[in-house]
Design a protein around this motif. Sequence first.
Motif, short mmCIF file in Angstrom:
data_model
loop_
_atom_site.label_atom_id
_atom_site.label_comp_id
_atom_site.label_asym_id
_atom_site.label_seq_id
_atom_site.Cartn_x
_atom_site.Cartn_y
_atom_site.Cartn_z
N GLU A 167 33.42 -22.73 49.77
CA GLU A 167 33.16 -22.88 48.48
C GLU A 167 31.98 -23.34 48.01
O GLU A 167 31.82 -23.12 47.53
N ALA A 168 31.43 -24.41 48.70
CA ALA A 168 30.31 -24.95 47.96
C ALA A 168 29.30 -24.43 48.29
O ALA A 168 28.18 -23.97 47.30
N PHE A 169 28.99 -23.74 49.23
CA PHE A 169 27.91 -23.50 49.40
C PHE A 169 27.35 -22.15 48.73
O PHE A 169 26.09 -22.07 48.22
N ILE A 170 28.41 -20.91 48.85
CA ILE A 170 28.39 -19.66 48.53
C ILE A 170 28.34 -20.51 45.96
O ILE A 170 27.18 -19.84 45.23
N LYS A 171 28.42 -21.73 45.83
CA LYS A 171 28.91 -21.71 44.84
C LYS A 171 27.27 -22.43 44.03
O LYS A 171 26.55 -22.03 43.49
N ARG A 172 26.19 -23.25 44.69
CA ARG A 172 24.99 -23.80 44.98
C ARG A 172 24.02 -22.64 45.11
O ARG A 172 23.23 -22.73 45.09
N ASN A 173 24.22 -22.07 45.60
CA ASN A 173 23.45 -20.45 46.34
C ASN A 173 24.00 -19.61 45.42
O ASN A 173 22.92 -18.27 45.52
N ARG A 174 24.37 -19.69 44.48
CA ARG A 174 25.57 -18.32 43.52
C ARG A 174 25.49 -17.51 44.39
O ARG A 174 24.81 -15.74 43.98
N ILE A 175 25.73 -17.53 46.02
CA ILE A 175 26.04 -16.14 46.53
C ILE A 175 27.63 -15.08 46.11
O ILE A 175 28.61 -16.03 45.83
N ASN A 176 27.51 -13.94 45.95
CA ASN A 176 28.59 -13.43 45.64
C ASN A 176 29.79 -13.48 46.52
O ASN A 176 29.48 -13.88 47.71
N GLU A 177 31.45 -14.23 46.24
CA GLU A 177 32.34 -14.72 47.19
C GLU A 177 32.73 -14.04 48.03
O GLU A 177 33.29 -13.92 49.10
N GLU A 178 32.61 -12.29 48.05
CA GLU A 178 32.91 -11.57 48.63
C GLU A 178 31.92 -11.05 49.44
O GLU A 178 31.79 -9.45 49.86
#
Length: 240
Positions: free
Chosen positions: A58-69
């Motif tokens: 969760e922290a990874f996709i948030k800081r890299n602004r990657i779509n969670e899907e």
Amino acid sequence: MGINIGICETEAKNALCRELRSTVVRVHIDDPTGFEDLVQYEDVVDLKTAKKAVGDWEAFIKRNRINEETDAVYMSKVKKDEDIALLAPLAKKVCTGWVPMEGVPEDRKKDLMAVASKDDIITGWDQLEFDEMNEMCAKCPLSWDKGRGCIGAFGPNNSKLPEIAAKYGCTITASAPRSAELHIIFSPDDAEKLLREIVVLKEALPKEGKVYVNRYKGPVERMEAVAKISVAERCGWFFF
């Protein structure tokens, strides 16, 4: 869905979008055989491997602004240097199937266009934002639909206008549903014939009743506008 009417913009010399629509920026091909030197590749880490490597997903996709899907981690989307350093050794090159057309020799462009489907061709027009498209359409001299563009509604599938047109010998208007189904492209000469049909229809609709005048005034005016553009620009037009 209904039936619409439009013009062949790329045939019209004064269409502001003509150059953009005619410029193929990239194409997608299912089989890269023969085009290995042109096709793009993406460094990709599969989802299971990426999640295990980064720990706090969760922290990874948030800081890299990657779509969670996302279905995988595409290295071109990873923004943080520390994450790039962590995942780069785990990435594999995957063929995207996309080929940028800039700089490609003309003979190979033809080969690419021959194997790419229509839905897999991206033009300069396709890359514009909707606001940019709308702004260009509003300024275009071919924007016959009150500044909204060069595509407009003819009517619903159950419109009685084709039936009325057939009654008065207006064969092009009568053919609208079938022409849309068969993807028929009409010529400027057909447009001149349509203009003659418009005269007939404007006189015929009051005879059919006031309700039909009110209901079909708009479609008749739109057909007239399209026909005039087609004649002036010597471009094709169609129902769809």
